[in-house]
Design a protein around this motif. Structure first.
Motif, PDB file in Angstrom:
ATOM      1  N   SER A 262       6.132  -1.870   9.246  1.00 12.80           N
ATOM      2  CA  SER A 262       6.255  -3.058   8.403  1.00 12.80           C
ATOM      3  C   SER A 262       6.942  -2.616   7.119  1.00 12.80           C
ATOM      4  N   MET A 263       7.983  -3.336   6.708  1.00 13.24           N
ATOM      5  CA  MET A 263       8.778  -2.888   5.563  1.00 13.24           C
ATOM      6  C   MET A 263       9.074  -4.045   4.625  1.00 13.24           C
ATOM      7  N   ASP A 264       8.980  -3.776   3.317  1.00  8.02           N
ATOM      8  CA  ASP A 264       9.322  -4.802   2.337  1.00  8.02           C
ATOM      9  C   ASP A 264       9.361  -4.172   0.951  1.00  8.02           C
ATOM     10  N   CYS A 265       9.995  -4.879   0.025  1.00  6.44           N
ATOM     11  CA  CYS A 265      10.030  -4.462  -1.376  1.00  6.44           C
ATOM     12  C   CYS A 265       9.046  -5.309  -2.180  1.00  6.44           C
ATOM     13  N   LYS A 266       8.471  -4.693  -3.191  1.00  7.15           N
ATOM     14  CA  LYS A 266       7.532  -5.378  -4.080  1.00  7.15           C
ATOM     15  C   LYS A 266       8.278  -5.813  -5.341  1.00  7.15           C
ATOM     16  N   ALA A 267       7.642  -6.660  -6.134  1.00  7.20           N
ATOM     17  CA  ALA A 267       8.238  -7.101  -7.393  1.00  7.20           C
ATOM     18  C   ALA A 267       8.500  -5.904  -8.307  1.00  7.20           C
ATOM     19  N   THR A 268       9.547  -6.003  -9.099  1.00  5.11           N
ATOM     20  CA  THR A 268       9.940  -4.918 -10.009  1.00  5.11           C
ATOM     21  C   THR A 268       8.798  -4.559 -10.954  1.00  5.11           C
ATOM     22  N   VAL A 269       8.596  -3.259 -11.138  1.00  2.00           N
ATOM     23  CA  VAL A 269       7.551  -2.752 -12.030  1.00  2.00           C
ATOM     24  C   VAL A 269       8.185  -2.358 -13.354  1.00  2.00           C
ATOM     25  N   GLU A 270       7.722  -2.961 -14.443  1.00  2.00           N
ATOM     26  CA  GLU A 270       8.237  -2.648 -15.767  1.00  2.00           C
ATOM     27  C   GLU A 270       7.398  -1.539 -16.392  1.00  2.00           C
ATOM     28  N   ILE A 271       8.090  -0.547 -16.923  1.00  2.00           N
ATOM     29  CA  ILE A 271       7.421   0.588 -17.540  1.00  2.00           C
ATOM     30  C   ILE A 271       7.248   0.330 -19.035  1.00  2.00           C
TER      31      ILE A 271
ATOM     32  N   VAL B 222      11.962  -0.497  -8.685  1.00  2.00           N
ATOM     33  CA  VAL B 222      11.769  -1.389  -7.543  1.00  2.00           C
ATOM     34  C   VAL B 222      11.043  -0.631  -6.438  1.00  2.00           C
ATOM     35  N   PRO B 223       9.818  -1.015  -6.084  1.00  2.00           N
ATOM     36  CA  PRO B 223       9.095  -0.328  -5.007  1.00  2.00           C
ATOM     37  C   PRO B 223       9.510  -0.857  -3.631  1.00  2.00           C
ATOM     38  N   CYS B 224       9.821   0.047  -2.731  1.00  2.00           N
ATOM     39  CA  CYS B 224      10.097  -0.303  -1.339  1.00  2.00           C
ATOM     40  C   CYS B 224       9.078   0.434  -0.480  1.00  2.00           C
ATOM     41  N   GLY B 225       8.353  -0.308   0.331  1.00  2.00           N
ATOM     42  CA  GLY B 225       7.293   0.305   1.127  1.00  2.00           C
ATOM     43  C   GLY B 225       7.503   0.169   2.619  1.00  2.00           C
ATOM     44  N   ILE B 226       7.053   1.183   3.339  1.00  2.00           N
ATOM     45  CA  ILE B 226       7.048   1.169   4.800  1.00  2.00           C
ATOM     46  C   ILE B 226       5.655   1.620   5.238  1.00  2.00           C
ATOM     47  N   VAL B 227       4.993   0.810   6.040  1.00  2.00           N
ATOM     48  CA  VAL B 227       3.680   1.204   6.541  1.00  2.00           C
ATOM     49  C   VAL B 227       3.736   1.325   8.057  1.00  2.00           C
ATOM     50  N   ASP B 228       3.210   2.431   8.552  1.00  2.00           N
ATOM     51  CA  ASP B 228       3.102   2.667   9.985  1.00  2.00           C
ATOM     52  C   ASP B 228       1.835   1.961  10.454  1.00  2.00           C
ATOM     53  N   GLU B 229       1.985   0.911  11.242  1.00  2.00           N
ATOM     54  CA  GLU B 229       0.832   0.114  11.655  1.00  2.00           C
ATOM     55  C   GLU B 229      -0.100   0.865  12.594  1.00  2.00           C
TER      56      GLU B 229
ATOM     57  N   PRO C 201      10.312 -18.426   6.565  1.00  2.00           N
ATOM     58  CA  PRO C 201      10.078 -18.704   5.142  1.00  2.00           C
ATOM     59  C   PRO C 201       8.630 -19.103   4.857  1.00  2.00           C
ATOM     60  N   TYR C 202       8.114 -18.610   3.723  1.00  2.00           N
ATOM     61  CA  TYR C 202       6.759 -18.902   3.242  1.00  2.00           C
ATOM     62  C   TYR C 202       5.657 -18.282   4.103  1.00  2.00           C
ATOM     63  N   HIS C 203       6.010 -17.370   4.992  1.00  2.00           N
ATOM     64  CA  HIS C 203       5.005 -16.715   5.832  1.00  2.00           C
ATOM     65  C   HIS C 203       5.029 -15.194   5.692  1.00  2.00           C
ATOM     66  N   SER C 204       5.764 -14.684   4.711  1.00  2.00           N
ATOM     67  CA  SER C 204       5.855 -13.237   4.558  1.00  2.00           C
ATOM     68  C   SER C 204       4.516 -12.612   4.180  1.00  2.00           C
ATOM     69  N   LYS C 205       3.574 -13.430   3.714  1.00  2.00           N
ATOM     70  CA  LYS C 205       2.260 -12.897   3.343  1.00  2.00           C
ATOM     71  C   LYS C 205       1.531 -12.297   4.547  1.00  2.00           C
ATOM     72  N   TYR C 206       1.967 -12.658   5.758  1.00  2.00           N
ATOM     73  CA  TYR C 206       1.343 -12.115   6.956  1.00  2.00           C
ATOM     74  C   TYR C 206       1.921 -10.759   7.360  1.00  2.00           C
ATOM     75  N   ASN C 207       2.958 -10.331   6.681  1.00  2.00           N
ATOM     76  CA  ASN C 207       3.536  -9.018   6.948  1.00  2.00           C
ATOM     77  C   ASN C 207       2.540  -7.954   6.480  1.00  2.00           C
ATOM     78  N   PRO C 208       2.158  -6.997   7.341  1.00  2.00           N
ATOM     79  CA  PRO C 208       1.132  -6.007   6.975  1.00  2.00           C
ATOM     80  C   PRO C 208       1.391  -5.275   5.667  1.00  2.00           C
ATOM     81  N   ILE C 209       2.656  -5.024   5.306  1.00  2.00           N
ATOM     82  CA  ILE C 209       2.937  -4.292   4.069  1.00  2.00           C
ATOM     83  C   ILE C 209       2.437  -5.057   2.848  1.00  2.00           C
TER      84      ILE C 209
END
Length: 215
Positions: free
Chosen positions: A5-14, A41-48, A128-136
């Motif tokens: 499962s792969m996706d990017c998260k919202a930008t993190v401000e330092i 910008v965080p990009c994550g990959i999780v091995d299910e 659209p509007y269903h990405s919340k079900y992505n395991p990442i």
């Protein structure tokens, strides 16, 4: 089959910005944006199957190339035995502008990845509007709770906090990327036609289920 499962998260401000929550000690945070220049910008990959989470923080733009570069890094982290045992890699992604089923630069890079690894790649998209079900997305939720209230004053603090979170009992593998990525890369019509020839789109879900076989 390896399920990712792969996706990017919202930008993190330092900086000393309030992230909500509470923390011990005196940690006065700013309650508004003071024009921060350092962002990641965080990009994550999780091995299910194993639960192992891989996170790369990019200092440039969230692009198709950034996402596929992270996928290539994940591939290099596997042992020779793991690579030999694999035949197919299934990747669940959302339908974002950087990696959608019609984003030619992303599909071009995925074809190159399939040819490089000699593995079949199946892209499964959430509508659209269903990405919340992505395991990442669950991993991102755990991270937000983990560093809730923390002042991410610098990149080192950010990385240290991510390394101490756990998902499925495992600490994530975390990296920082300083590579600069170009936005808005376009392809010629001829290149687009050649790319489409390599894609096996599900006749019932042509935009949501795409198979790429290695050449």
């Amino acid at each position: 089959m390896k399920r990712l499962s792969m996706d990017c998260k919202a930008t993190v401000e330092i900086g000393e910005y309030s992230r909500g929550g509470q923390t011990r000690g005196y940690n006065q945070a700013q309650d508004h944006d003071m024009g921060t220049k350092e962002k990641y910008v965080p990009c994550g990959i999780v091995d299910e199957d194993t639960g192992q989470l891989y996170v790369t923080f990019g200092s440039s733009y969230k692009t198709s190339d950034f996402m596929v570069d992270n996928l290539e890094q994940w591939w290099t982290s596997l042992s020779i035995t793991e690579k030999q045992q694999l035949e197919n890699i299934q990747i669940k992604v959302d339908n974002g502008p950087e990696n959608s089923g019609i984003r030619r630069q992303f599909l071009k890079r995925m074809i190159e990845f399939a040819d490089q690894t000699k593995k079949s790649i199946q892209l499964l998209y959430f509508p659209p509007y269903h990405s919340k079900y992505n395991p990442i997305e669950r991993c991102w939720g755990i991270l937000e709770r983990h560093w809730n209230g923390t002042l991410l004053r610098n990149a080192q603090t950010m990385l240290a906090w991510v390394k101490t979170m756990t998902w499925k009992g495992l600490n994530p593998i975390v990296k920082l990327s300083k590579k600069v990525y170009q936005k808005g890369i376009s392809l010629t019509k001829k290149e687009m036609k050649e790319i489409e020839k390599r894609l096996e789109r599900n006749p019932h879900l042509p935009k949501w289920d795409i198979l790429i076989r290695p050449s």
